[in-house]
Design an enzyme around this catalytic site. Structure first.
Site, PDB file in Angstrom:
ATOM      1  N   PHE A  79     -38.361  -1.770  23.267  1.00  0.00           N
ATOM      2  CA  PHE A  79     -37.857  -1.050  22.098  1.00  0.00           C
ATOM      3  C   PHE A  79     -37.593   0.400  22.483  1.00  0.00           C
ATOM      4  CE2 PHE A  79     -37.847   1.064  18.023  1.00  0.00           C
ATOM      5  CZ  PHE A  79     -37.055   0.201  17.282  1.00  0.00           C
ATOM      6  N   VAL A  80     -36.363   0.842  22.238  1.00  0.00           N
ATOM      7  CA  VAL A  80     -35.968   2.190  22.654  1.00  0.00           C
ATOM      8  C   VAL A  80     -35.623   3.054  21.449  1.00  0.00           C
ATOM      9  CG1 VAL A  80     -35.146   1.525  24.948  1.00  0.00           C
ATOM     10  CG2 VAL A  80     -33.576   1.399  23.012  1.00  0.00           C
ATOM     11  N   ASP A 131     -28.637  -6.435  20.268  1.00  0.00           N
ATOM     12  CA  ASP A 131     -29.969  -6.982  20.518  1.00  0.00           C
ATOM     13  C   ASP A 131     -29.891  -8.503  20.314  1.00  0.00           C
ATOM     14  OD1 ASP A 131     -32.770  -6.903  20.879  1.00  0.00           O
ATOM     15  OD2 ASP A 131     -33.163  -6.533  18.785  1.00  0.00           O
ATOM     16  N   LYS A 153     -29.308  -5.414  25.109  1.00  0.00           N
ATOM     17  CA  LYS A 153     -30.567  -6.073  25.497  1.00  0.00           C
ATOM     18  C   LYS A 153     -30.288  -7.563  25.594  1.00  0.00           C
ATOM     19  CE  LYS A 153     -33.867  -3.606  22.799  1.00  0.00           C
ATOM     20  NZ  LYS A 153     -34.955  -3.736  21.808  1.00  0.00           N
ATOM     21  N   ARG A 208     -34.011   9.795  16.096  1.00  0.00           N
ATOM     22  CA  ARG A 208     -32.566   9.691  16.347  1.00  0.00           C
ATOM     23  C   ARG A 208     -32.042  10.917  17.090  1.00  0.00           C
ATOM     24  NH1 ARG A 208     -30.562   5.271  13.423  1.00  0.00           N
ATOM     25  NH2 ARG A 208     -31.406   4.930  11.343  1.00  0.00           N
ATOM     26  N   ASP A 256     -33.368   4.701  16.189  1.00  0.00           N
ATOM     27  CA  ASP A 256     -34.555   5.154  15.464  1.00  0.00           C
ATOM     28  C   ASP A 256     -35.698   4.160  15.524  1.00  0.00           C
ATOM     29  OD1 ASP A 256     -33.240   3.184  13.721  1.00  0.00           O
ATOM     30  OD2 ASP A 256     -34.739   3.791  12.244  1.00  0.00           O
ATOM     31  N   GLY A 259     -27.038   4.198  13.335  1.00  0.00           N
ATOM     32  CA  GLY A 259     -27.446   4.365  14.740  1.00  0.00           C
ATOM     33  C   GLY A 259     -26.373   4.868  15.683  1.00  0.00           C
ATOM     34  N   ASP A 298     -24.708   0.857  18.151  1.00  0.00           N
ATOM     35  CA  ASP A 298     -25.627   1.512  19.074  1.00  0.00           C
ATOM     36  C   ASP A 298     -26.173   0.533  20.114  1.00  0.00           C
ATOM     37  OD1 ASP A 298     -27.125   0.127  17.172  1.00  0.00           O
ATOM     38  OD2 ASP A 298     -28.385   1.827  16.609  1.00  0.00           O
TER      39      ASP A 298
HETATM   40  P1  IMP Z   1     -29.303  -7.098  16.346  1.00  0.00           P
HETATM   41  O1  IMP Z   1     -28.780  -7.350  14.964  1.00  0.00           O
HETATM   42  O2  IMP Z   1     -30.589  -7.842  16.609  1.00  0.00           O
HETATM   43  O3  IMP Z   1     -28.305  -7.283  17.454  1.00  0.00           O
HETATM   44  O4  IMP Z   1     -29.758  -5.597  16.388  1.00  0.00           O
HETATM   45  C1  IMP Z   1     -28.906  -4.627  16.117  1.00  0.00           C
HETATM   46  C2  IMP Z   1     -29.602  -3.478  15.419  1.00  0.00           C
HETATM   47  O5  IMP Z   1     -31.038  -3.532  15.514  1.00  0.00           O
HETATM   48  C3  IMP Z   1     -29.200  -2.197  16.072  1.00  0.00           C
HETATM   49  O6  IMP Z   1     -28.004  -1.693  15.523  1.00  0.00           O
HETATM   50  C4  IMP Z   1     -30.392  -1.314  15.818  1.00  0.00           C
HETATM   51  O7  IMP Z   1     -30.280  -0.711  14.552  1.00  0.00           O
HETATM   52  C5  IMP Z   1     -31.569  -2.246  15.794  1.00  0.00           C
HETATM   53  N1  IMP Z   1     -32.252  -2.292  17.110  1.00  0.00           N
HETATM   54  C6  IMP Z   1     -32.312  -3.314  17.966  1.00  0.00           C
HETATM   55  N2  IMP Z   1     -33.034  -2.992  19.059  1.00  0.00           N
HETATM   56  C7  IMP Z   1     -33.422  -1.717  18.884  1.00  0.00           C
HETATM   57  C8  IMP Z   1     -34.185  -0.793  19.695  1.00  0.00           C
HETATM   58  O8  IMP Z   1     -34.663  -1.079  20.810  1.00  0.00           O
HETATM   59  N3  IMP Z   1     -34.366   0.434  19.157  1.00  0.00           N
HETATM   60  C9  IMP Z   1     -33.867   0.816  17.957  1.00  0.00           C
HETATM   61  N4  IMP Z   1     -33.145  -0.001  17.176  1.00  0.00           N
HETATM   62  C10 IMP Z   1     -32.923  -1.261  17.644  1.00  0.00           C
HETATM   63 MG    MG Z   2     -28.317   0.158  13.953  1.00  0.00          MG
END
Ligand code: IMP
Ligand code: MG
Length: 218
Positions: A187-188, A138, A166, A200, A194, A80, A135
Site C-alpha cells: 500500500f503506497v 490495483d 500493482k 496526498r 491517500d 487521486g 492514479d
Molecule cells: P482498484 O479499483 O482496485 O483498481 O483500485 C483503484 C483505486 O484504489 C485507486 O484509484 C486508489 O484510489 C485506490 N488504491 C489502490 N491501491 C492503493 C494504494 O496502494 N494506495 C492508495 N490508494 C490505492
Molecule cells: Mg483513486
C-alpha cells in the site's frame, strides 16, 4: 486496454500504440531518506520525485505520438490523480481538453470498497480520442466500472494511463496502455495517493509504517 473494442488511437502514421518497457520498482527499501517531518508515519520512499518527473516526460512523449492530429480529451478520476495529472498535462505538447469523473470508495481502509460516482463528465467526448487517467491500477474494479460508462458516450477511442500498476492484485481483466511504474503489492501513499484522505501532498510515492496501517493486507 483489454476488452476495448473502440478504434485504436493512433499517430499520423496510422501505427497503433507501441508499448515501451515499463519501469519496475522492485525494492521497497529505497535508499532515499524520508524527510524528517514524515519519518514517524512514512517508512520509506518507494519512488522519488526525480524518478517520477523523468518517467512522466517519457510517458508524455509516447502519448503525444499516439494522439497527434486528433482531438484529445483527458478524463481524470478524482481525487487521486490531481498531482500526477497536473505534471503530466504540462508535459503534453498538444491541444487537449480536460474533464473529471469523481469516484469514491468510501471508508478509510486500503481495500477498494463500494464505488460511488461523485461527479459526472461534463464535456462531450463523442468521436473524440480519450485519455483516461487514474492514479493506480490495483484490482481493476474502478476502471471496470468507469470504462463501460465512458464507452456509452461513444468516444472514437479510449486509452488508459496510470501512474502506478500493482499487477499482482489484479482481479478484473484490465491493463493500462501507459504505465508509469509497476510496483509490488504494497500500500503506497503520496503524489496524490491517500490513506484516509491524508498523505496526498507528499511529493514522492512512499510506504507507510505498519503501525499506521493496522490490520491491512496490502
Ligand atoms: P482498484 O479499483 O482496485 O483498481 O483500485 C483503484 C483505486 O484504489 C485507486 O484509484 C486508489 O484510489 C485506490 N488504491 C489502490 N491501491 C492503493 C494504494 O496502494 N494506495 C492508495 N490508494 C490505492
Ligand atoms: Mg483513486
Amino acid at each position: 486496454m483489454v476488452g476495448e473494442r473502440d478504434e485504436q488511437c493512433a499517430g499520423p502514421s496510422g501505427l497503433t500504440l507501441i508499448v515501451t518497457a515499463q519501469l519496475k520498482i522492485k525494492n521497497s527499501k529505497s535508499k532515499t531518506a524520508v524527510p524528517s517531518r514524515w519519518r514517524k508515519e512514512v517508512q520509506s520512499v518507494l519512488i522519488t520525485e526525480a524518478q517520477i518527473a523523468r518517467r512522466i516526460k517519457t510517458l508524455a512523449r509516447e502519448i503525444e505520438r499516439d494522439f497527434h492530429g486528433h482531438e484529445m480529451v483527458v478524463v481524470a478520476l478524482l481525487n487521486g490523480t490531481v498531482v500526477f495529472l497536473a505534471d503530466l498535462i504540462r508535459q503534453l505538447n498538444l491541444p487537449l481538453r480536460l474533464d473529471f469523473i469523481g469516484v469514491s470508495s468510501y471508508g478509510l481502509g486500503t481495500e477498494s470498497g463500494n464505488l460511488v460516482f461523485t461527479k459526472e463528465l461534463r464535456l462531450d467526448v463523442r468521436g473524440r480520442d480519450v485519455l483516461l487517467v487514474d492514479d493506480i491500477l490495483d484490482t481493476g474494479g474502478t476502471l471496470s466500472r468507469v470504462l463501460p460508462k465512458l464507452r456509452k458516450l461513444q468516444p472514437r477511442c479510449i486509452k488508459v494511463c496510470v501512474l502506478l500498476d500493482k499487477k499482482e492484485r489484479r482481479v478484473e481483466k484490465i491493463e493500462a496502455d501507459y504505465v508509469g511504474f509497476t510496483i509490488p503489492n504494497e500500500f503506497v501513499v503520496g503524489y496524490g495517493l491517500d490513506y484516509g484522505e491524508r498523505y496526498r501532498n507528499l511529493p514522492y510515492v512512499g510506504l507507510l509504517r505498519t503501525e499506521i496501517l493496522p490490520g491491512t493486507e496490502s
